[in-house]
Write an enzyme that holds these catalytic residues in place. Structure first.
Site, PDB file in Angstrom:
ATOM      1  N   GLY A   1      -0.917 -35.726 -38.172  1.00 44.82           N
ATOM      2  CA  GLY A   1      -0.602 -36.349 -39.456  1.00 44.82           C
ATOM      3  C   GLY A   1      -1.658 -37.351 -39.875  1.00 44.82           C
ATOM      4  O   GLY A   1      -2.046 -37.414 -41.052  1.00 44.82           O
ATOM      5  N   ASP A   2      -2.149 -38.124 -38.923  1.00 44.06           N
ATOM      6  CA  ASP A   2      -3.206 -39.094 -39.227  1.00 44.06           C
ATOM      7  C   ASP A   2      -4.497 -38.373 -39.607  1.00 44.06           C
ATOM      8  O   ASP A   2      -5.236 -38.823 -40.493  1.00 44.06           O
ATOM      9  CB  ASP A   2      -3.447 -40.013 -38.024  1.00 44.06           C
ATOM     10  CG  ASP A   2      -2.246 -40.908 -37.738  1.00 44.06           C
ATOM     11  OD1 ASP A   2      -1.524 -41.246 -38.683  1.00 44.06           O
ATOM     12  OD2 ASP A   2      -2.042 -41.245 -36.559  1.00 44.06           O
TER      13      ASP A   2
ATOM     14  N   GLY B   1      -3.384 -46.866 -38.202  1.00 45.88           N
ATOM     15  CA  GLY B   1      -4.509 -47.314 -39.020  1.00 45.88           C
ATOM     16  C   GLY B   1      -5.839 -46.884 -38.435  1.00 45.88           C
ATOM     17  O   GLY B   1      -6.678 -46.284 -39.115  1.00 45.88           O
TER      18      GLY B   1
ATOM     19  N   SER C   1      -7.521 -30.697 -35.345  1.00 50.92           N
ATOM     20  CA  SER C   1      -7.187 -31.815 -34.445  1.00 50.92           C
ATOM     21  C   SER C   1      -6.189 -31.401 -33.375  1.00 50.92           C
ATOM     22  O   SER C   1      -6.146 -31.986 -32.293  1.00 50.92           O
ATOM     23  CB  SER C   1      -6.631 -32.998 -35.245  1.00 50.92           C
ATOM     24  OG  SER C   1      -5.288 -32.781 -35.643  1.00 50.92           O
TER      25      SER C   1
ATOM     26  N   LYS D   1       4.495 -30.926 -43.549  1.00 55.74           N
ATOM     27  CA  LYS D   1       5.548 -30.150 -42.887  1.00 55.74           C
ATOM     28  C   LYS D   1       5.057 -29.459 -41.619  1.00 55.74           C
ATOM     29  O   LYS D   1       5.536 -28.383 -41.269  1.00 55.74           O
ATOM     30  CB  LYS D   1       6.113 -29.134 -43.880  1.00 55.74           C
ATOM     31  CG  LYS D   1       6.712 -29.781 -45.129  1.00 55.74           C
ATOM     32  CD  LYS D   1       7.330 -28.780 -46.092  1.00 55.74           C
ATOM     33  CE  LYS D   1       6.291 -27.966 -46.813  1.00 55.74           C
ATOM     34  NZ  LYS D   1       6.874 -27.134 -47.886  1.00 55.74           N
TER      35      LYS D   1
ATOM     36  N   GLY E   1       2.688 -26.414 -43.279  1.00 49.57           N
ATOM     37  CA  GLY E   1       1.722 -26.864 -44.272  1.00 49.57           C
ATOM     38  C   GLY E   1       2.183 -28.092 -45.033  1.00 49.57           C
ATOM     39  O   GLY E   1       2.913 -28.933 -44.497  1.00 49.57           O
TER      40      GLY E   1
ATOM     41  N   ASN F   1      -6.365 -44.577 -36.188  1.00 48.64           N
ATOM     42  CA  ASN F   1      -6.452 -43.109 -36.160  1.00 48.64           C
ATOM     43  C   ASN F   1      -6.976 -42.562 -37.488  1.00 48.64           C
ATOM     44  O   ASN F   1      -7.859 -41.704 -37.528  1.00 48.64           O
ATOM     45  CB  ASN F   1      -5.073 -42.492 -35.899  1.00 48.64           C
ATOM     46  CG  ASN F   1      -4.598 -42.667 -34.467  1.00 48.64           C
ATOM     47  OD1 ASN F   1      -5.354 -43.096 -33.600  1.00 48.64           O
ATOM     48  ND2 ASN F   1      -3.353 -42.343 -34.236  1.00 48.64           N
TER      49      ASN F   1
END
Length: 297
Positions: free
Chosen positions: A239-240, A44, A270, A209, A213, A46
């Site tokens: 992912g975050d 959350g 990131s 993925k 992408g 992140n």
């Protein structure tokens, strides 16, 4: 002038306690480690930081413990420009993730602590905050009934809802029906489709993925959005970062395809720095990066 979307994040706030060692200890064994690092974390928090770095008006809804970690994390979120007036200290420990990292393996123990208090009743008390949002982001590191309540409140106001289904668990059909977008990775997507028909969630899924992408379905056809190629240092929090970038872009009125492209750029940047929140880019960094990519092509 850039639009500053109003994004509310209901989710976890953790302190990550990372020990780096050449090898993991065996049962009963004590080893001397190489390095210890404390990093702000929790999916959350992140995602809130990722969106705030891009310029969104972010409000965080969650709980921390009445301990030094809680104080530190509240200050950190505030320093990132996030509204923490709906983050409440409770009589418990702040959530932690204890992470052992060796050359060939890692082991993680998560203690939810204060995150367990983000229940339906707690979220109901934040109804007005959620109702004033452009986008709501939720994950599954806090109690499911609290997630369900947040989504229910948002949908009553036709607010766009992004559910990042991690860590994956069985999800009620009603919850799936109410969310606007689901952002699972490939492992999470496999588990989701074990419990429900692929067709039932196909139009909501934005499948992440990693280096391949993301993809989503539009008018029955799969749309592939390739990842940006970068020199990767650390994929923690990518992912975050994508979810924060996706929410920001959707909140500024971009199409789903444009928002996924933007999210990919945020996630790629990131990974070029160490740490989850530490590596999350600013809006200017993303704009510069995308311009450079266009120039190269």
């Amino acid at each position: 002038m850039d639009i500053r979307p109003r994004i509310t994040v209901v989710g976890s706030i953790n302190m990550d306690l990372v020990t780096i060692t050449a090898k993991l200890p065996k049962k009963g064994e004590t080893l001397i480690g190489q390095q210890f690092i404390m990093n702000p974390g929790g999916k959350g928090a992140n995602q809130a930081v990722a969106a705030a770095r891009l310029g969104a008006q972010v409000k965080m809804i969650g709980c921390v413990g009445n301990d030094s970690f809680g104080v530190s994390l509240m200050q950190h979120l505030q320093n990132e420009g996030i509204d923490i007036s709906n983050v409440e200290p409770v009589t418990d420990s702040t959530g932690t993730a204890t992470i052992l990292v060796s050359d060939n393996d890692n082991r993680i123990t998560v203690v939810p602590g204060a995150n367990r208090y983000v229940t339906a009743d707690f979220v109901e008390s934040k109804r007005e905050v959620i109702s004033e949002s452009d986008i709501l982001i939720v994950q599954l590191e806090t109690p499911l009934d609290g997630v369900e309540k947040a989504v229910e409140i948002a949908r009553e106001k036709n607010i766009t809802v992004i559910l990042n289904p991690a860590p994956i668990c069985a999800l009620p059909a009603k919850l799936i029906e109410q969310v606007t977008y689901l952002t699972p990775n490939e492992h999470e997507y496999t588990q989701l489709t074990e419990n429900m028909a692929q067709q039932a969630i196909q139009d909501k899924v934005i499948l992440t993925k990693g280096s391949k992408g993301v993809s989503f379905f539009a008018n029955g056809a799969e749309v592939e959005i390739p990842a940006y190629k970068v020199e990767t240092t650390d994929t923690t929090g990518a992912g975050d970062s994508f979810n924060g970038g996706l929410a920001y872009a959707l909140g500024t009125g971009k199409s789903l395809e444009e928002a996924c492209q933007f999210g990919n750029a945020v996630a790629a940047l990131s990974t070029t720095k160490l740490g989850a929140q530490k590596g999350m880019p600013t809006i200017n960094e993303v704009k510069t990066f995308r311009k450079m990519e266009v120039a190269v092509k």
